[in-house]
Design a protein around this motif. Structure first.
Motif, PDB file in Angstrom:
ATOM      1  N   UNK A 114       0.574  -1.026  -0.292  1.00  9.13           N
ATOM      2  CA  UNK A 114       0.037  -0.222   0.111  1.00  9.13           C
ATOM      3  C   UNK A 114       1.000   0.978  -0.166  1.00  9.13           C
ATOM      4  N   UNK A 162      -2.057   3.869  -3.948  1.00  8.88           N
ATOM      5  CA  UNK A 162      -1.721   3.016  -4.555  1.00  8.88           C
ATOM      6  C   UNK A 162      -2.015   1.324  -4.211  1.00  8.88           C
ATOM      7  N   UNK A 163      -2.742   0.278  -4.497  1.00  5.61           N
ATOM      8  CA  UNK A 163      -2.568  -0.965  -3.808  1.00  5.61           C
ATOM      9  C   UNK A 163      -1.852  -1.597  -5.576  1.00  5.61           C
ATOM     10  N   UNK A 164      -0.028  -2.239  -4.602  1.00  6.04           N
ATOM     11  CA  UNK A 164       0.142  -3.063  -5.403  1.00  6.04           C
ATOM     12  C   UNK A 164       0.414  -4.240  -4.950  1.00  6.04           C
ATOM     13  N   UNK A 165       0.274  -5.132  -6.693  1.00  6.82           N
ATOM     14  CA  UNK A 165       0.001  -7.037  -5.382  1.00  6.82           C
ATOM     15  C   UNK A 165       1.351  -7.386  -6.650  1.00  6.82           C
ATOM     16  N   UNK A 166       2.075  -8.411  -5.781  1.00  5.15           N
ATOM     17  CA  UNK A 166       3.750  -8.370  -7.145  1.00  5.15           C
ATOM     18  C   UNK A 166       3.247  -9.819  -6.419  1.00  5.15           C
ATOM     19  N   UNK A 167       3.889 -10.753  -7.907  1.00  2.00           N
ATOM     20  CA  UNK A 167       3.958 -12.205  -7.181  1.00  2.00           C
ATOM     21  C   UNK A 167       5.342 -11.952  -7.375  1.00  2.00           C
ATOM     22  N   UNK A 168       6.212 -12.690  -6.581  1.00  4.96           N
ATOM     23  CA  UNK A 168       7.252 -13.003  -6.735  1.00  4.96           C
ATOM     24  C   UNK A 168       7.979 -14.479  -6.277  1.00  4.96           C
ATOM     25  N   UNK A 227      12.176  -2.490  -3.821  1.00  3.01           N
ATOM     26  CA  UNK A 227      11.400  -2.525  -5.398  1.00  3.01           C
ATOM     27  C   UNK A 227      10.712  -0.942  -4.602  1.00  3.01           C
ATOM     28  N   UNK A 241       8.230   2.155  -6.743  1.00  2.04           N
ATOM     29  CA  UNK A 241       6.399   2.358  -6.427  1.00  2.04           C
ATOM     30  C   UNK A 241       6.294   3.326  -5.586  1.00  2.04           C
ATOM     31  N   UNK A 291      16.050  -6.202  -9.858  1.00  2.00           N
ATOM     32  CA  UNK A 291      15.151  -6.263  -8.968  1.00  2.00           C
ATOM     33  C   UNK A 291      14.429  -8.067  -9.822  1.00  2.00           C
ATOM     34  N   UNK A 323      13.040 -11.806 -10.230  1.00  2.00           N
ATOM     35  CA  UNK A 323      12.463 -12.955  -9.411  1.00  2.00           C
ATOM     36  C   UNK A 323      11.029 -12.038  -9.399  1.00  2.00           C
ATOM     37  N   UNK A 348       4.957 -11.298 -11.712  1.00  6.05           N
ATOM     38  CA  UNK A 348       3.850 -10.299 -12.028  1.00  6.05           C
ATOM     39  C   UNK A 348       3.857  -9.451 -11.224  1.00  6.05           C
ATOM     40  N   UNK A 358       0.907  -6.244 -10.435  1.00  7.00           N
ATOM     41  CA  UNK A 358      -0.864  -5.220 -10.637  1.00  7.00           C
ATOM     42  C   UNK A 358      -0.921  -4.450  -9.504  1.00  7.00           C
ATOM     43  N   UNK A 386      -3.433  -1.182  -8.645  1.00  8.09           N
ATOM     44  CA  UNK A 386      -4.455  -0.993  -8.257  1.00  8.09           C
ATOM     45  C   UNK A 386      -5.143   0.770  -7.032  1.00  8.09           C
TER      46      UNK A 386
END
Lengths: 83, 83
Positions: free
Chosen positions: A8, A42-48, A63, A68, B32, B34, B37, B39, B41
């Motif tokens: 967040x 902002x809401x940022x969702x990261x798959x790592x 990051x 961000x 950075x 690894x 994905x 997203x 919002x």
């Protein structure tokens, strides 16, 4: 290991948030009553993928600082969860 | 009673998120590594006054549908907490 980071990024409390103020006013005009303050970030969702949770945490922290969040105007918080 | 609503508005899973894709690519270029994905919002924090938690929930749900989320492209989740 795979992780999901939920980040967040919000405007600093001391700063005016004109976008939020506008939304708050519009809600009032539209009869959605009782709203006192709105802040929009902002809401940022990261798959790592990382070696462990600590490594994932370091990576996401980097990051946030580099990309961000604008540290002059915003602050960030995040959670790391196993994916 | 005073409540705080924490709302997350995210692009639908089925949709491309070009902003997120760009950030993911830039992270990779900046070393950075690894990240699989990203997203992006909106995070919206609302301070509000309502008779009880149920009333607060109804109010925020209305606000999400009318103002805060574009239901064609986005979905939302929220939590209501006592303030």
């Amino acid at each position: 290991m795979k992780f999901k980071a939920e980040i967040n990024v919000m405007p600093h409390k001391e700063l005016l948030d004109p976008q939020g103020k506008t939304v708050a006013r519009n809600m009032d005009h539209a009869g959605i009553l009782g709203v006192q303050d709105v802040r929009i970030g902002k809401r940022i969702e990261v798959a790592l993928e990382a070696a462990d949770e600590n490594a994932a945490r370091t990576l996401i922290d980097q990051a946030c600082q580099k990309f961000l969040a604008n540290m002059i105007m915003e602050n960030y918080t995040f959670e790391i969860k196993p994916a």
